[in-house]
Design a protein around this motif. Sequence first.
Motif, PDB file in Angstrom:
ATOM      1  N   SER A 124       9.183   8.290  -2.380  1.00 30.26           N
ATOM      2  CA  SER A 124       9.587   7.330  -1.431  1.00 30.26           C
ATOM      3  C   SER A 124       8.782   6.274  -1.380  1.00 30.26           C
ATOM      4  CB  SER A 124       9.802   8.089  -0.113  1.00 30.26           C
ATOM      5  OG  SER A 124       9.743   7.411   1.149  1.00 30.26           O
ATOM      6  N   GLU A 125       7.577   6.490  -1.440  1.00 28.71           N
ATOM      7  CA  GLU A 125       6.556   5.390  -1.370  1.00 28.71           C
ATOM      8  C   GLU A 125       6.671   4.487  -2.630  1.00 28.71           C
ATOM      9  OE1 GLU A 125       5.739   5.608   1.719  1.00 28.71           O
ATOM     10  OE2 GLU A 125       3.647   4.662   1.159  1.00 28.71           O
ATOM     11  N   LEU A 171       0.890  -1.094   0.020  1.00 25.26           N
ATOM     12  CA  LEU A 171       0.005   0.077  -0.119  1.00 25.26           C
ATOM     13  C   LEU A 171       0.963   1.230  -0.090  1.00 25.26           C
ATOM     14  CD1 LEU A 171      -2.748   1.607   0.248  1.00 25.26           C
ATOM     15  CD2 LEU A 171      -2.575   1.066   2.722  1.00 25.26           C
ATOM     16  N   SER A 172       0.592   2.073  -0.945  1.00 29.79           N
ATOM     17  CA  SER A 172       1.570   3.543  -0.956  1.00 29.79           C
ATOM     18  C   SER A 172       0.327   4.454  -0.247  1.00 29.79           C
ATOM     19  CB  SER A 172       1.680   3.779  -2.408  1.00 29.79           C
ATOM     20  OG  SER A 172       1.836   5.366  -2.376  1.00 29.79           O
ATOM     21  N   PHE A 173       0.942   4.822   0.701  1.00 32.27           N
ATOM     22  CA  PHE A 173       0.125   5.816   1.557  1.00 32.27           C
ATOM     23  C   PHE A 173      -0.096   7.057   1.149  1.00 32.27           C
ATOM     24  CE2 PHE A 173       1.241   2.244   4.297  1.00 32.27           C
ATOM     25  CZ  PHE A 173      -0.024   2.205   5.226  1.00 32.27           C
ATOM     26  N   GLY A 188      15.497   4.205  16.497  1.00 29.14           N
ATOM     27  CA  GLY A 188      15.537   5.564  15.748  1.00 29.14           C
ATOM     28  C   GLY A 188      15.519   6.661  16.385  1.00 29.14           C
ATOM     29  N   PHE A 189      14.727   6.641  17.776  1.00 31.07           N
ATOM     30  CA  PHE A 189      14.384   7.553  18.757  1.00 31.07           C
ATOM     31  C   PHE A 189      15.792   8.025  19.471  1.00 31.07           C
ATOM     32  CE2 PHE A 189      13.563   8.805  23.317  1.00 31.07           C
ATOM     33  CZ  PHE A 189      12.805   9.746  22.880  1.00 31.07           C
ATOM     34  N   PHE A 205      16.182   1.288   6.539  1.00 30.21           N
ATOM     35  CA  PHE A 205      14.660   0.611   6.593  1.00 30.21           C
ATOM     36  C   PHE A 205      14.253  -0.180   5.409  1.00 30.21           C
ATOM     37  CE2 PHE A 205      10.546   1.992   4.347  1.00 30.21           C
ATOM     38  CZ  PHE A 205       9.834   1.232   5.128  1.00 30.21           C
ATOM     39  N   ALA A 224       2.559   4.586  13.243  1.00 21.66           N
ATOM     40  CA  ALA A 224       4.053   4.425  12.354  1.00 21.66           C
ATOM     41  C   ALA A 224       4.200   2.974  12.622  1.00 21.66           C
ATOM     42  CB  ALA A 224       5.101   5.267  13.637  1.00 21.66           C
ATOM     43  N   ILE A 272       9.541   8.797  10.205  1.00 17.42           N
ATOM     44  CA  ILE A 272      10.118   7.677  10.939  1.00 17.42           C
ATOM     45  C   ILE A 272      11.792   8.299  11.378  1.00 17.42           C
ATOM     46  CG2 ILE A 272      10.876   5.187  11.777  1.00 17.42           C
ATOM     47  CD1 ILE A 272       8.010   5.407  11.220  1.00 17.42           C
ATOM     48  N   PRO A 273      11.723   9.135  12.494  1.00 15.21           N
ATOM     49  CA  PRO A 273      12.986   9.772  12.843  1.00 15.21           C
ATOM     50  C   PRO A 273      14.048   8.913  13.207  1.00 15.21           C
ATOM     51  CG  PRO A 273      11.139  10.796  14.079  1.00 15.21           C
ATOM     52  CD  PRO A 273      10.761   9.660  13.648  1.00 15.21           C
ATOM     53  N   TYR A 313       2.618   1.459   9.670  1.00 12.35           N
ATOM     54  CA  TYR A 313       3.393   1.755   8.524  1.00 12.35           C
ATOM     55  C   TYR A 313       4.291   0.839   8.248  1.00 12.35           C
ATOM     56  CZ  TYR A 313       5.931   4.736   5.079  1.00 12.35           C
ATOM     57  OH  TYR A 313       6.483   5.110   4.022  1.00 12.35           O
ATOM     58  N   MET A 348      12.543  -0.705  15.982  1.00 12.98           N
ATOM     59  CA  MET A 348      13.179   0.233  15.147  1.00 12.98           C
ATOM     60  C   MET A 348      12.667   1.468  15.275  1.00 12.98           C
ATOM     61  SD  MET A 348      12.586   0.246  10.690  1.00 12.98           S
ATOM     62  CE  MET A 348      14.007  -0.691  10.171  1.00 12.98           C
ATOM     63  N   PRO A 402       2.597   9.457   4.398  1.00  9.70           N
ATOM     64  CA  PRO A 402       3.197   8.189   4.738  1.00  9.70           C
ATOM     65  C   PRO A 402       3.733   8.807   5.949  1.00  9.70           C
ATOM     66  CG  PRO A 402       3.987   8.659   2.499  1.00  9.70           C
ATOM     67  CD  PRO A 402       2.833   9.803   2.657  1.00  9.70           C
ATOM     68  N   GLU A 403       4.019   8.067   7.043  1.00 10.03           N
ATOM     69  CA  GLU A 403       4.582   8.435   8.251  1.00 10.03           C
ATOM     70  C   GLU A 403       5.921   8.806   8.161  1.00 10.03           C
ATOM     71  OE1 GLU A 403       3.184   8.116  11.698  1.00 10.03           O
ATOM     72  OE2 GLU A 403       1.367   8.043  10.665  1.00 10.03           O
ATOM     73  N   THR A 419       3.490  -2.561   7.403  1.00  6.29           N
ATOM     74  CA  THR A 419       3.071  -3.021   5.868  1.00  6.29           C
ATOM     75  C   THR A 419       4.294  -3.110   4.976  1.00  6.29           C
ATOM     76  OG1 THR A 419       3.089  -0.558   5.317  1.00  6.29           O
ATOM     77  CG2 THR A 419       1.018  -1.324   6.093  1.00  6.29           C
ATOM     78  N   ARG A 420       5.302  -2.868   5.538  1.00  7.52           N
ATOM     79  CA  ARG A 420       6.721  -3.169   4.795  1.00  7.52           C
ATOM     80  C   ARG A 420       7.453  -4.414   5.191  1.00  7.52           C
ATOM     81  NH1 ARG A 420       3.791   0.142   2.324  1.00  7.52           N
ATOM     82  NH2 ARG A 420       4.482   2.225   1.764  1.00  7.52           N
ATOM     83  N   TYR A 453      16.686  10.426   7.074  1.00  5.19           N
ATOM     84  CA  TYR A 453      15.716   9.487   7.893  1.00  5.19           C
ATOM     85  C   TYR A 453      14.303   9.540   7.122  1.00  5.19           C
ATOM     86  CZ  TYR A 453      19.010  10.386  11.727  1.00  5.19           C
ATOM     87  OH  TYR A 453      19.987  10.444  12.683  1.00  5.19           O
ATOM     88  N   LEU A 454      13.826   8.248   7.068  1.00  2.00           N
ATOM     89  CA  LEU A 454      12.525   7.978   6.498  1.00  2.00           C
ATOM     90  C   LEU A 454      11.537   9.055   6.522  1.00  2.00           C
ATOM     91  CD1 LEU A 454      10.953   5.885   4.832  1.00  2.00           C
ATOM     92  CD2 LEU A 454      10.560   4.593   6.834  1.00  2.00           C
ATOM     93  N   ASN A 455      11.181   9.717   5.397  1.00  2.00           N
ATOM     94  CA  ASN A 455      10.197  10.604   5.183  1.00  2.00           C
ATOM     95  C   ASN A 455      10.233  12.102   5.963  1.00  2.00           C
ATOM     96  OD1 ASN A 455       9.069   8.957   3.322  1.00  2.00           O
ATOM     97  ND2 ASN A 455       7.679   8.180   4.651  1.00  2.00           N
ATOM     98  N   VAL A 507      15.855   6.580  11.451  1.00  2.00           N
ATOM     99  CA  VAL A 507      15.994   5.464  10.693  1.00  2.00           C
ATOM    100  C   VAL A 507      16.196   5.821   9.270  1.00  2.00           C
ATOM    101  CG1 VAL A 507      14.969   3.154   9.789  1.00  2.00           C
ATOM    102  CG2 VAL A 507      14.368   3.968  12.215  1.00  2.00           C
TER     103      VAL A 507
END
Lengths: 246, 468
Positions: free
Chosen positions: A154-155, A86-88, B438-439, A102, B417, A94-95, B420, B434, A91-92, B423-424, A141-143, A97
Amino acid sequence: MQKNLLEIKDLKATVEGKLILNGVDLTIRPGEVHVLMGPNGAGKSTLANVIMGDPRFEVEEGNIVFEGEDISKEKPDARARKGIFLSFQAPEEIPGVTLENFLRASRAACSGKPVKIFAFKDELSENMKALGMDEAYAKRYLNVGFSGGEKKKSEILQLAMMNPKLAILDETDSGLDVDAVKLISENIARFRNENNAILIITHITKILQNLPIDYVHVLADGKIVKTGDASIVDTIVQEGFSSVLG
Amino acid sequence: MEKQKTMIEDISRELYDIKNADVARYKTQKGLTPDIVCEISKQKNEPDWMLAHRLKSLEHYNKIKMPAWGPSLDELDMSQIVTYVRPNTDMKNSWNDIPEDIKETFDRLGIPKAEKESLAGVGAQYDSEVVYHNVKQDLLNQGVIYTDMESAVQEHEDIVRELFMKLVPPTDHKFAALHGAVWSGGSFVYVPEGVHVSIPLQSYFRLNAPGAGQFEHTLIVVEKNASLHFIEGCSAPKYNQLNLHAGCVELYVRENAKLRYSTIENWSKNMMNLNTKRASVEKNGTIEWISGTFGSHITMLYPSSMLKGEGAKSEFTGITFASSGQHLDTGTKVFHMAPNTSSTINSRSISKDGGKSIYRSSVTITPKATGSKSSVICESLMLDNESRADTIPVMDIQNDQVDIGHEAKIGRISDEAVFYLMTRGLSEEEAKAMIVRGFVEPIAKELPLEYAVEMNRLITLELEGTIG
């Protein structure tokens, strides 16, 4: 006849007790491109999220069968590993990472094998190039701090790296400039082959330009009220939903 | 994923919990009296001024009240604490000369191995005294001094007498006074002008004796244009009695000098950790505090920077991880006392399994400190519903030519999060680990490598298979 990839029967789903999907039927076969349209609040994103297994939604009735197997009770990660993506819409972030780490963790989780680093890096760099993404994004970092367009790229990068059997794209084209839509559309076309399928949720039609559309569905009040060929898209664009909802 | 998890199990601390038989050569009586203080001084054969300092400190200790803020220290009964435990050996500079049980302890903690691989010098304290000290010859040749505090009192009396407890006077607070009275062990480092110590020095503090206190004193002077990275590690096995740690760290960073002070504290959960650390930074000097607080029952720890010279800089990077039975009150203090000084504070805290982590900081910018900058980021993450977190950042800005940034966040792992990442293809545990990794990533990358690896391992261990 070819086997169904996804088969949804009489799907009813609620969020916090409120009925959003009210008996959806949808069948997707390998090699097909489906478009899902409908007015705001019709339940399009809910359908996408329910197929993916979002725990916020309760499936009350009906089931979701993927490659002959009922996955209605499976967790999202199990569905991802079976080949659903699923492409959101949003998208969230994620700091901490990086996009690359990822994607590598995702690859390892999906394949169940250690990732071959060099081959992986080559593949990543090739896919980023195809999307016109600066390779520096792999180390970001992711997004986090990505613009709307960068998040959508990115998606699609994740789509390319995961190479699923069924790709659901939830308004991947919204909020993008024409050049970005064109790039993303080309990359979706690049992904498509006779063994996979795509379900595109959209309000605009630019994203569809490079793709042969097999079916167009119109969702209203939690139900698919009309299914037809690509010509419906033009009707809707020219005359609005009322013309097809009749 | 349907149900919200409300508690996360604790992890094993086996490695740190192996205790040796208590075979101390000498131990004071429990509690605190002038006789005990005199006896400690006598055991160390100290000069008169130091004994006078101890006795004066004891007077202050008896007068000063317990802190009226922060975690409750009611459980602490000084009459039950043994303040001085002399291990069954003198200080050696070869691991082979150290009694087997003590050597094994440090082996398990990986200290001799780290010394061989990545350190320029090592000090190891066991209970109240330093049992091992060694430094590479090339540093000695450049005039670097790295020794235990007792030897420094004897051999470098002039420097010690001038600087000892001048940054943290015994009148500062009750536990500074206590420290002044019963301090024992710790490290003394002197880096001469222009010398860059490119490989870190590390002191490790191990408290083995039950019901005892550890009061090591660390005094570091980095002269003009010199630099040093100093690492401090602490641990203890768990006992049912309360142990007390009230160390004191005084750091003098001279003009244009740079000191990085890294601490990883992994005390057992019967420890009260009431530690005081302070740095004085002169013109264009830099102090970098790296502070990891993982253990102890109660911690109150706020490394402070006094930015005294123009252009002086302080960087604080901290991580605190509070679990069951832990109340960790940590943060930092900065005093901008000269123009164009700058400070950055970057803190992350995690609480789980009923743990409580409080971030507390104060930044003071005096009227003189025009053109100064300060940036404060403190973020807390609670892993379950049982845990608590709070952030208390205080700023006192006394002039208007400053540049201040501040960001505080308290939160839980977001379900969106986790979804999300799932889903991967990542499992729920992997997704949460993770997010937690990351935090802490901005902090983890500042930790000495072996500690960063250890922290990652802890996070993975804590989250794998424990979330249902």
